[in-house]
Design an enzyme around this catalytic site. Structure first.
Site, PDB file in Angstrom:
ATOM      1  N   GLU A 206      37.546  92.911  34.229  1.00 33.75           N
ATOM      2  CA  GLU A 206      36.871  93.441  33.039  1.00 33.75           C
ATOM      3  C   GLU A 206      36.022  92.366  32.370  1.00 33.75           C
ATOM      4  O   GLU A 206      34.953  92.670  31.831  1.00 33.75           O
ATOM      5  CB  GLU A 206      37.878  94.047  32.061  1.00 33.75           C
ATOM      6  CG  GLU A 206      38.627  95.263  32.604  1.00 33.75           C
ATOM      7  CD  GLU A 206      37.747  96.423  33.055  1.00 33.75           C
ATOM      8  OE1 GLU A 206      36.634  96.601  32.508  1.00 33.75           O
ATOM      9  OE2 GLU A 206      38.171  97.171  33.958  1.00 33.75           O
TER      10      GLU A 206
ATOM     11  N   CYS B 248      31.687  95.086  43.080  1.00 36.73           N
ATOM     12  CA  CYS B 248      31.236  94.301  44.227  1.00 36.73           C
ATOM     13  C   CYS B 248      31.920  94.819  45.487  1.00 36.73           C
ATOM     14  O   CYS B 248      33.092  95.208  45.447  1.00 36.73           O
ATOM     15  CB  CYS B 248      31.589  92.828  43.994  1.00 36.73           C
ATOM     16  SG  CYS B 248      31.142  91.736  45.355  1.00 36.73           S
TER      17      CYS B 248
ATOM     18  N   CYS C  91      36.919  90.274  46.535  1.00 33.55           N
ATOM     19  CA  CYS C  91      36.359  89.869  45.240  1.00 33.55           C
ATOM     20  C   CYS C  91      37.082  90.602  44.112  1.00 33.55           C
ATOM     21  O   CYS C  91      37.385  91.796  44.223  1.00 33.55           O
ATOM     22  CB  CYS C  91      34.860  90.170  45.181  1.00 33.55           C
ATOM     23  SG  CYS C  91      34.087  89.729  43.597  1.00 33.55           S
TER      24      CYS C  91
ATOM     25  N   CYS D 209      33.727  86.381  43.925  1.00 31.34           N
ATOM     26  CA  CYS D 209      33.109  85.908  45.167  1.00 31.34           C
ATOM     27  C   CYS D 209      31.894  85.041  44.819  1.00 31.34           C
ATOM     28  O   CYS D 209      31.484  84.960  43.654  1.00 31.34           O
ATOM     29  CB  CYS D 209      32.691  87.095  46.041  1.00 31.34           C
ATOM     30  SG  CYS D 209      31.296  88.046  45.386  1.00 31.34           S
TER      31      CYS D 209
ATOM     32  N   CYS E 200      29.049  86.898  42.989  1.00 35.15           N
ATOM     33  CA  CYS E 200      29.334  87.201  41.580  1.00 35.15           C
ATOM     34  C   CYS E 200      29.266  85.943  40.723  1.00 35.15           C
ATOM     35  O   CYS E 200      28.758  85.981  39.598  1.00 35.15           O
ATOM     36  CB  CYS E 200      30.686  87.895  41.451  1.00 35.15           C
ATOM     37  SG  CYS E 200      30.656  89.606  42.074  1.00 35.15           S
TER      38      CYS E 200
END
Length: 183
Positions: free
Chosen positions: A132, A142, A147, A166, A169
């Site tokens: 979140e 993703c 991830c 990941c 991200c």
């Protein structure tokens, strides 16, 4: 990464070890994390659906957004209750703008009539808070296996993913951070 500030607000009692793990995980990305143990500790009864015995997550977040006007990039609430949004039986969490709430009930083994497991519960909470937090910082879901931004439809999905972003991200968060620094 420019330091982005996150506030974690506990609306119910949360074990200190869990709070410490949340702070450690988010801080590892250069995020500044503050904790507010809210003494009011309540969710709005107007957001409770008596037929479902769950809180309407959108109504809860709308209420909380009106009560917490602090200068943070992200404000995340933790509540030991059960939540839903229309179209879903339940949600582990919901993000609207830079506000998020995580509902903890379904992250506990006891919810599924299994033996309590504090360590597993802690891992799940850290994953969902990190997930979140990613949404509040502008990340979508993703598809990279493992991830933390993977969508979780079940608690087993939560267990499959890592508590880490990941590389893609992380790159997106770093770029957002640089953009905010220029503003």
């Amino acid at each position: 990464m420019t330091e982005m500030k996150i506030l974690i607000v506990t609306l119910t009692y949360i074990e200190k070890s869990i709070i410490d793990e949340i702070v450690n995980n988010l801080s590892s990305y250069g995020l500044e994390v503050d904790i507010l143990f809210d003494s009011r500790k309540y969710l709005p009864i107007s957001a409770f659906n008596w037929e479902r015995l769950q809180y309407d997550a959108e109504k809860v977040l709308s209420f909380l957004k009106s009560k917490y006007d602090f200068n943070y990039d992200s404000i995340i609430f933790l509540a030991d209750s059960d939540g839903y949004i229309d179209g879903y039986n339940f949600v582990f969490g919901l993000t609207i703008d830079n506000f998020a709430i995580i509902f903890l009930n379904r992250l506990r083994e006891e919810f599924y009539n299994r033996k309590p497991d504090l360590e597993l519960f802690m891992k799940r909470v850290v994953k969902e808070v990190t997930h979140e937090a990613g949404h509040t910082l502008g990340l979508g879901h993703c598809n990279t296996i493992g991830c933390v931004m993977n969508f979780s439809n079940t608690v087993e999905d939560v267990d499959k993913k890592q508590a880490r972003f990941c590389k893609n991200c992380i790159y997106k968060i770093e770029n957002l951070s640089k953009y905010l620094q220029r503003k």
